[in-house]
Design a protein around this motif. Structure first.
Motif, short mmCIF file in Angstrom:
data_model
loop_
_atom_site.label_atom_id
_atom_site.label_comp_id
_atom_site.label_asym_id
_atom_site.label_seq_id
_atom_site.Cartn_x
_atom_site.Cartn_y
_atom_site.Cartn_z
N PRO A 63 59.94 -37.66 -62.94
CA PRO A 63 58.90 -37.70 -63.97
C PRO A 63 59.11 -36.59 -64.99
O PRO A 63 59.52 -35.48 -64.65
CB PRO A 63 57.60 -37.50 -63.18
CG PRO A 63 57.93 -37.97 -61.81
CD PRO A 63 59.38 -37.58 -61.60
N GLY A 64 58.81 -36.89 -66.25
CA GLY A 64 59.08 -35.97 -67.35
C GLY A 64 58.47 -34.60 -67.22
O GLY A 64 59.04 -33.62 -67.70
N GLU A 65 57.32 -34.49 -66.59
CA GLU A 65 56.64 -33.20 -66.48
C GLU A 65 57.15 -32.34 -65.33
O GLU A 65 56.81 -31.16 -65.24
CB GLU A 65 55.13 -33.42 -66.34
CG GLU A 65 54.50 -34.09 -67.54
CD GLU A 65 54.68 -33.30 -68.82
OE1 GLU A 65 54.51 -32.07 -68.81
OE2 GLU A 65 55.01 -33.92 -69.85
N LYS A 66 57.94 -32.92 -64.44
CA LYS A 66 58.41 -32.17 -63.26
C LYS A 66 59.59 -31.28 -63.59
O LYS A 66 60.42 -31.62 -64.41
CB LYS A 66 58.84 -33.15 -62.15
CG LYS A 66 57.74 -33.48 -61.20
CD LYS A 66 58.31 -34.09 -59.94
CE LYS A 66 57.20 -34.34 -58.96
NZ LYS A 66 57.68 -34.92 -57.73
N ARG A 67 59.64 -30.16 -62.88
CA ARG A 67 60.81 -29.29 -62.95
C ARG A 67 61.72 -29.62 -61.77
O ARG A 67 61.24 -29.87 -60.67
CB ARG A 67 60.39 -27.83 -62.87
CG ARG A 67 59.64 -27.35 -64.08
CD ARG A 67 60.09 -25.94 -64.43
NE ARG A 67 59.42 -25.45 -65.61
CZ ARG A 67 59.88 -25.61 -66.85
NH1 ARG A 67 60.98 -26.26 -67.05
NH2 ARG A 67 59.24 -25.10 -67.86
N ALA A 68 62.98 -29.60 -62.01
CA ALA A 68 63.95 -29.89 -60.95
C ALA A 68 64.33 -28.59 -60.26
O ALA A 68 64.94 -27.71 -60.87
CB ALA A 68 65.18 -30.55 -61.52
N ASP A 69 63.96 -28.46 -59.01
CA ASP A 69 64.33 -27.31 -58.19
C ASP A 69 65.71 -27.62 -57.61
O ASP A 69 65.83 -28.37 -56.64
CB ASP A 69 63.28 -27.12 -57.10
CG ASP A 69 63.59 -25.96 -56.17
OD1 ASP A 69 64.75 -25.47 -56.16
OD2 ASP A 69 62.68 -25.56 -55.43
N LEU A 70 66.77 -27.06 -58.20
CA LEU A 70 68.14 -27.38 -57.79
C LEU A 70 68.43 -26.94 -56.36
O LEU A 70 69.22 -27.58 -55.67
CB LEU A 70 69.16 -26.80 -58.76
CG LEU A 70 69.09 -27.31 -60.20
CD1 LEU A 70 70.27 -26.78 -61.01
CD2 LEU A 70 69.04 -28.82 -60.27
#
Length: 162
Positions: A63-70
């Motif tokens: 989703p666009g608002e989520k940050r990706a925790d690598l």
């Protein structure tokens, strides 16, 4: 045939319904929001990543608002540490340029080398917005139909919670 026309032809051949919304070129979720493109549904954020050795490539859709925790992502995928793939890799594997990353890019991945990773939350949205292999339009489709495009192309799919 343009990249967009190729995507639309494939969707039509598969009998997948979609709505196409044309707009000025956008490169970020924020630019899409400024134009009001996100009014119709959830705009997807798409990241093209590679593992530390550059042997595995991932197209992560969330989703666009989520940050990706690598860090969390590499653990869930069972891979080495992840980083952003280069523009050259993006073009080589998906035939795309920066700002155009989309699940529709798998249609250019004839060797099925890219692993597609969907955030589980995407399934809850009635409509998702993704680029049709160019960033001057947005395709509005259901999650099930996006997944169907990826499956029919032969790319592996994994689900994560970010």
């Amino acid at each position: 045939m343009t990249p967009r026309e190729q995507v639309l032809a494939q969707l039509d051949a598969m009998g997948i319904p979609y709505t196409l919304e044309e707009h000025p070129a956008v490169f970020t979720i924020e630019e899409m929001e400024k134009l009001g493109i996100n009014q119709r549904g959830e705009v997807c954020k798409n990241l093209f990543l590679r593992d530390q050795k550059g042997k595995r490539h991932f197209l992560v859709v969330l989703p666009g608002e989520k940050r990706a925790d690598l860090e969390a992502l590499h653990q869930q995928l069972g891979s080495s540490k992840l980083g952003f793939a280069s523009a050259q890799r993006l073009e080589r594997f998906l035939g795309l340029h920066q700002g155009e990353v989309t699940p529709m890019g798998v249609l250019n991945d004839h060797e099925h080398a890219v692993e597609v990773v969907f955030d589980r939350q995407l399934a809850q949205f009635p409509l998702l917005g993704v680029h049709p292999n160019d960033n001057t339009a947005t395709l509005w489709m259901t999650f099930d139909n996006i997944r169907r495009v990826v499956e029919q192309n032969g790319n592996s799919i994994q689900y994560v919670t970010l």
